[in-house]
Design a protein around this motif. Structure first.
Motif, PDB file in Angstrom:
ATOM      1  N   THR A  61      35.409  35.985  30.437  1.00  0.00           N
ATOM      2  CA  THR A  61      34.787  37.309  30.439  1.00  0.00           C
ATOM      3  C   THR A  61      34.637  37.758  31.876  1.00  0.00           C
ATOM      4  O   THR A  61      34.091  37.011  32.701  1.00  0.00           O
ATOM      5  CB  THR A  61      33.407  37.278  29.753  1.00  0.00           C
ATOM      6  OG1 THR A  61      33.569  36.827  28.407  1.00  0.00           O
ATOM      7  CG2 THR A  61      32.785  38.672  29.747  1.00  0.00           C
ATOM      8  N   VAL A  62      35.113  38.948  32.193  1.00  0.00           N
ATOM      9  CA  VAL A  62      35.006  39.499  33.542  1.00  0.00           C
ATOM     10  C   VAL A  62      34.031  40.667  33.499  1.00  0.00           C
ATOM     11  O   VAL A  62      34.242  41.640  32.771  1.00  0.00           O
ATOM     12  CB  VAL A  62      36.372  39.976  34.063  1.00  0.00           C
ATOM     13  CG1 VAL A  62      36.220  40.564  35.459  1.00  0.00           C
ATOM     14  CG2 VAL A  62      37.365  38.819  34.076  1.00  0.00           C
ATOM     15  N   ILE A  63      32.990  40.547  34.297  1.00  0.00           N
ATOM     16  CA  ILE A  63      31.939  41.580  34.325  1.00  0.00           C
ATOM     17  C   ILE A  63      32.247  42.566  35.446  1.00  0.00           C
ATOM     18  O   ILE A  63      32.347  42.169  36.597  1.00  0.00           O
ATOM     19  CB  ILE A  63      30.560  40.924  34.545  1.00  0.00           C
ATOM     20  CG1 ILE A  63      30.303  39.883  33.459  1.00  0.00           C
ATOM     21  CG2 ILE A  63      29.457  41.990  34.568  1.00  0.00           C
ATOM     22  CD1 ILE A  63      29.177  38.944  33.762  1.00  0.00           C
ATOM     23  N   PRO A  64      32.416  43.846  35.101  1.00  0.00           N
ATOM     24  CA  PRO A  64      32.795  44.834  36.135  1.00  0.00           C
ATOM     25  C   PRO A  64      31.686  45.013  37.168  1.00  0.00           C
ATOM     26  O   PRO A  64      30.511  44.846  36.897  1.00  0.00           O
ATOM     27  CB  PRO A  64      33.005  46.120  35.337  1.00  0.00           C
ATOM     28  CG  PRO A  64      33.146  45.706  33.924  1.00  0.00           C
ATOM     29  CD  PRO A  64      32.381  44.416  33.766  1.00  0.00           C
ATOM     30  N   SER A  73      39.877  38.390  40.119  1.00  0.00           N
ATOM     31  CA  SER A  73      39.912  38.763  38.702  1.00  0.00           C
ATOM     32  C   SER A  73      39.619  40.257  38.497  1.00  0.00           C
ATOM     33  O   SER A  73      38.870  40.892  39.254  1.00  0.00           O
ATOM     34  CB  SER A  73      38.905  37.931  37.921  1.00  0.00           C
ATOM     35  OG  SER A  73      37.608  38.128  38.464  1.00  0.00           O
ATOM     36  N   ILE A  74      40.236  40.804  37.448  1.00  0.00           N
ATOM     37  CA  ILE A  74      40.051  42.197  37.070  1.00  0.00           C
ATOM     38  C   ILE A  74      39.690  42.253  35.591  1.00  0.00           C
ATOM     39  O   ILE A  74      39.920  41.273  34.866  1.00  0.00           O
ATOM     40  CB  ILE A  74      41.322  43.037  37.366  1.00  0.00           C
ATOM     41  CG1 ILE A  74      42.532  42.468  36.607  1.00  0.00           C
ATOM     42  CG2 ILE A  74      41.590  43.087  38.865  1.00  0.00           C
ATOM     43  CD1 ILE A  74      43.809  43.260  36.823  1.00  0.00           C
ATOM     44  N   PRO A  75      39.149  43.353  35.103  1.00  0.00           N
ATOM     45  CA  PRO A  75      38.705  43.408  33.698  1.00  0.00           C
ATOM     46  C   PRO A  75      39.784  43.068  32.680  1.00  0.00           C
ATOM     47  O   PRO A  75      39.493  42.470  31.643  1.00  0.00           O
ATOM     48  CB  PRO A  75      38.235  44.864  33.560  1.00  0.00           C
ATOM     49  CG  PRO A  75      37.735  45.226  34.919  1.00  0.00           C
ATOM     50  CD  PRO A  75      38.684  44.542  35.872  1.00  0.00           C
ATOM     51  N   SER A  76      41.026  43.397  32.944  1.00  0.00           N
ATOM     52  CA  SER A  76      42.085  43.104  31.964  1.00  0.00           C
ATOM     53  C   SER A  76      42.446  41.619  31.902  1.00  0.00           C
ATOM     54  O   SER A  76      43.248  41.217  31.056  1.00  0.00           O
ATOM     55  CB  SER A  76      43.340  43.920  32.259  1.00  0.00           C
ATOM     56  OG  SER A  76      43.851  43.599  33.532  1.00  0.00           O
ATOM     57  N   GLU A  82      33.863  40.685  38.489  1.00  0.00           N
ATOM     58  CA  GLU A  82      35.152  41.209  38.909  1.00  0.00           C
ATOM     59  C   GLU A  82      35.373  40.899  40.387  1.00  0.00           C
ATOM     60  O   GLU A  82      34.466  41.041  41.207  1.00  0.00           O
ATOM     61  CB  GLU A  82      35.190  42.717  38.670  1.00  0.00           C
ATOM     62  CG  GLU A  82      36.505  43.379  39.025  1.00  0.00           C
ATOM     63  CD  GLU A  82      36.516  44.855  38.692  1.00  0.00           C
ATOM     64  OE1 GLU A  82      35.524  45.350  38.118  1.00  0.00           O
ATOM     65  OE2 GLU A  82      37.522  45.520  39.007  1.00  0.00           O
ATOM     66  N   GLY A  83      36.584  40.450  40.721  1.00  0.00           N
ATOM     67  CA  GLY A  83      36.907  40.122  42.101  1.00  0.00           C
ATOM     68  C   GLY A  83      36.810  38.640  42.420  1.00  0.00           C
ATOM     69  O   GLY A  83      37.370  38.187  43.424  1.00  0.00           O
ATOM     70  N   GLY A 143      52.226  36.602  39.886  1.00  0.00           N
ATOM     71  CA  GLY A 143      51.244  37.587  40.339  1.00  0.00           C
ATOM     72  C   GLY A 143      50.004  36.910  40.885  1.00  0.00           C
ATOM     73  O   GLY A 143      50.084  36.053  41.764  1.00  0.00           O
ATOM     74  N   ARG A 144      48.847  37.238  40.315  1.00  0.00           N
ATOM     75  CA  ARG A 144      47.589  36.633  40.773  1.00  0.00           C
ATOM     76  C   ARG A 144      47.329  35.274  40.123  1.00  0.00           C
ATOM     77  O   ARG A 144      46.299  34.660  40.401  1.00  0.00           O
ATOM     78  CB  ARG A 144      46.430  37.587  40.442  1.00  0.00           C
ATOM     79  CG  ARG A 144      46.446  38.891  41.253  1.00  0.00           C
ATOM     80  CD  ARG A 144      45.317  39.841  40.827  1.00  0.00           C
ATOM     81  NE  ARG A 144      45.462  40.263  39.432  1.00  0.00           N
ATOM     82  CZ  ARG A 144      44.733  39.781  38.436  1.00  0.00           C
ATOM     83  NH1 ARG A 144      43.776  38.897  38.646  1.00  0.00           N
ATOM     84  NH2 ARG A 144      44.929  40.214  37.198  1.00  0.00           N
ATOM     85  N   LEU A 145      48.221  34.821  39.281  1.00  0.00           N
ATOM     86  CA  LEU A 145      48.057  33.544  38.594  1.00  0.00           C
ATOM     87  C   LEU A 145      48.883  32.463  39.278  1.00  0.00           C
ATOM     88  O   LEU A 145      50.034  32.700  39.659  1.00  0.00           O
ATOM     89  CB  LEU A 145      48.517  33.654  37.141  1.00  0.00           C
ATOM     90  CG  LEU A 145      47.566  34.250  36.112  1.00  0.00           C
ATOM     91  CD1 LEU A 145      47.183  35.680  36.426  1.00  0.00           C
ATOM     92  CD2 LEU A 145      48.157  34.158  34.736  1.00  0.00           C
ATOM     93  N   THR A 146      48.277  31.294  39.430  1.00  0.00           N
ATOM     94  CA  THR A 146      48.971  30.143  39.981  1.00  0.00           C
ATOM     95  C   THR A 146      48.648  28.941  39.105  1.00  0.00           C
ATOM     96  O   THR A 146      47.481  28.712  38.768  1.00  0.00           O
ATOM     97  CB  THR A 146      48.523  29.853  41.422  1.00  0.00           C
ATOM     98  OG1 THR A 146      48.788  30.994  42.230  1.00  0.00           O
ATOM     99  CG2 THR A 146      49.282  28.645  41.994  1.00  0.00           C
ATOM    100  N   ALA A 147      49.671  28.183  38.731  1.00  0.00           N
ATOM    101  CA  ALA A 147      49.459  27.006  37.907  1.00  0.00           C
ATOM    102  C   ALA A 147      50.132  25.810  38.550  1.00  0.00           C
ATOM    103  O   ALA A 147      51.125  25.953  39.261  1.00  0.00           O
ATOM    104  CB  ALA A 147      50.008  27.223  36.493  1.00  0.00           C
ATOM    105  N   GLN A 148      49.569  24.628  38.319  1.00  0.00           N
ATOM    106  CA  GLN A 148      50.132  23.404  38.876  1.00  0.00           C
ATOM    107  C   GLN A 148      50.289  22.342  37.800  1.00  0.00           C
ATOM    108  O   GLN A 148      49.429  22.192  36.924  1.00  0.00           O
ATOM    109  CB  GLN A 148      49.257  22.860  40.001  1.00  0.00           C
ATOM    110  CG  GLN A 148      49.867  21.629  40.676  1.00  0.00           C
ATOM    111  CD  GLN A 148      49.295  21.340  42.035  1.00  0.00           C
ATOM    112  OE1 GLN A 148      48.169  21.737  42.332  1.00  0.00           O
ATOM    113  NE2 GLN A 148      50.068  20.655  42.863  1.00  0.00           N
ATOM    114  N   PHE A 149      51.375  21.618  37.872  1.00  0.00           N
ATOM    115  CA  PHE A 149      51.673  20.470  37.008  1.00  0.00           C
ATOM    116  C   PHE A 149      51.143  19.247  37.749  1.00  0.00           C
ATOM    117  O   PHE A 149      51.595  18.923  38.831  1.00  0.00           O
ATOM    118  CB  PHE A 149      53.190  20.385  36.845  1.00  0.00           C
ATOM    119  CG  PHE A 149      53.688  19.476  35.765  1.00  0.00           C
ATOM    120  CD1 PHE A 149      53.128  18.238  35.529  1.00  0.00           C
ATOM    121  CD2 PHE A 149      54.772  19.857  34.990  1.00  0.00           C
ATOM    122  CE1 PHE A 149      53.618  17.407  34.537  1.00  0.00           C
ATOM    123  CE2 PHE A 149      55.281  19.027  34.007  1.00  0.00           C
ATOM    124  CZ  PHE A 149      54.710  17.797  33.785  1.00  0.00           C
TER     125      PHE A 149
END
Lengths: 111, 113
Positions: A108-111, A79-82, A15-16, A59-65
């Motif tokens: 998979t995000v490990i807390p 990253s967060i658990p969700s 996480e993070g 939000g926290r997501l960024t994508a590039q073409f």
């Protein structure tokens, strides 16, 4: 059919941490999309990209073409658990109405 | 708004049986599609429709039929089920104004024995 190669296949992160994944093709695409799928659910659209070089955030997501029009990248910051789920890229060729999906990256995000 | 609904959620068929997977949307979307999802593979397009009365084949159409008599409904028919058709099936819809923003249903998990 079209082959979209998505990597990595799976990721296990703390996480993070930040996450990067990509999608490549031997064909030129007109549109790139990124989806997230939770277990037992249908995919949900995260980001749509419409022209080469485009950089779009959600939000926290960024994508590039990609400049070559044959690839696309997705980054997730802090990253967060969700964020756990399977991420798919999808592309639309210059001709036709069909979308072709990548094989997915399982996160998979490990807390 | 219910969005995109699919029935049934689970189904087991014997080889050779036929059945129809139902899909409905209440968003007045022009475009509807059927995909199948297999382990280790992305979603693959089976059939799609750009409006009532118009359908076309996708990447993997063999063994499946579709029709679109109304804007809301887009059923997928398996004519004679085969074990290779064991998969999770997703229906999706989008509008002409935003054709790339597909809304997916929750899926139908089909097992053919």
């Amino acid at each position: 059919g079209q082959q979209l190669n998505q990597s990595p296949q799976s990721m296990f992160i703390q996480e993070g941490e930040d996450v990067s994944m990509n999608c490549t093709s031997s064909s030129i695409f007109n549109t790139w999309l990124w989806y997230k799928q939770d277990p037992g659910e249908g995919p949900v659209l995260l980001i749509a990209l419409y022209k080469a070089g485009e950089l779009t955030s959600n939000g926290r997501l960024t994508a590039q073409f990609g400049i070559t029009r044959k690839d696309s990248f997705l980054n997730i910051s802090a990253s967060i658990p969700s964020d756990v789920g399977i991420y798919f890229c999808a592309g639309q060729l210059r001709t036709g109405n069909q979308f072709y999906f990548g094989t997915g990256t399982s996160l998979t995000v490990i807390p | 708004n219910a969005g995109v609904t699919q029935t049934p959620k689970f189904q087991v068929l014997k080889t050779g049986q036929s059945m129809t997977l139902q899909c409905a949307q209440d968003m007045n979307h022009e475009y509807m599609s059927w995909y199948r999802q297999d382990p280790g593979m992305g979603l693959r397009l089976i059939h799609y429709s750009v409006g009532a009365g118009i359908t076309d084949q996708g990447e993997v159409p063999n063994g499946y039929n579709v029709s679109r008599s109304t804007t809301e409904d887009f059923p997928l028919r398996l004519l004679s089920a085969a074990p290779s058709q064991t998969s999770v099936y997703f229906c999706a819809s989008s509008s002409r104004a935003g054709p790339y923003e597909q809304y997916f249903g929750p899926g139908t998990r089909l097992t053919v024995t």
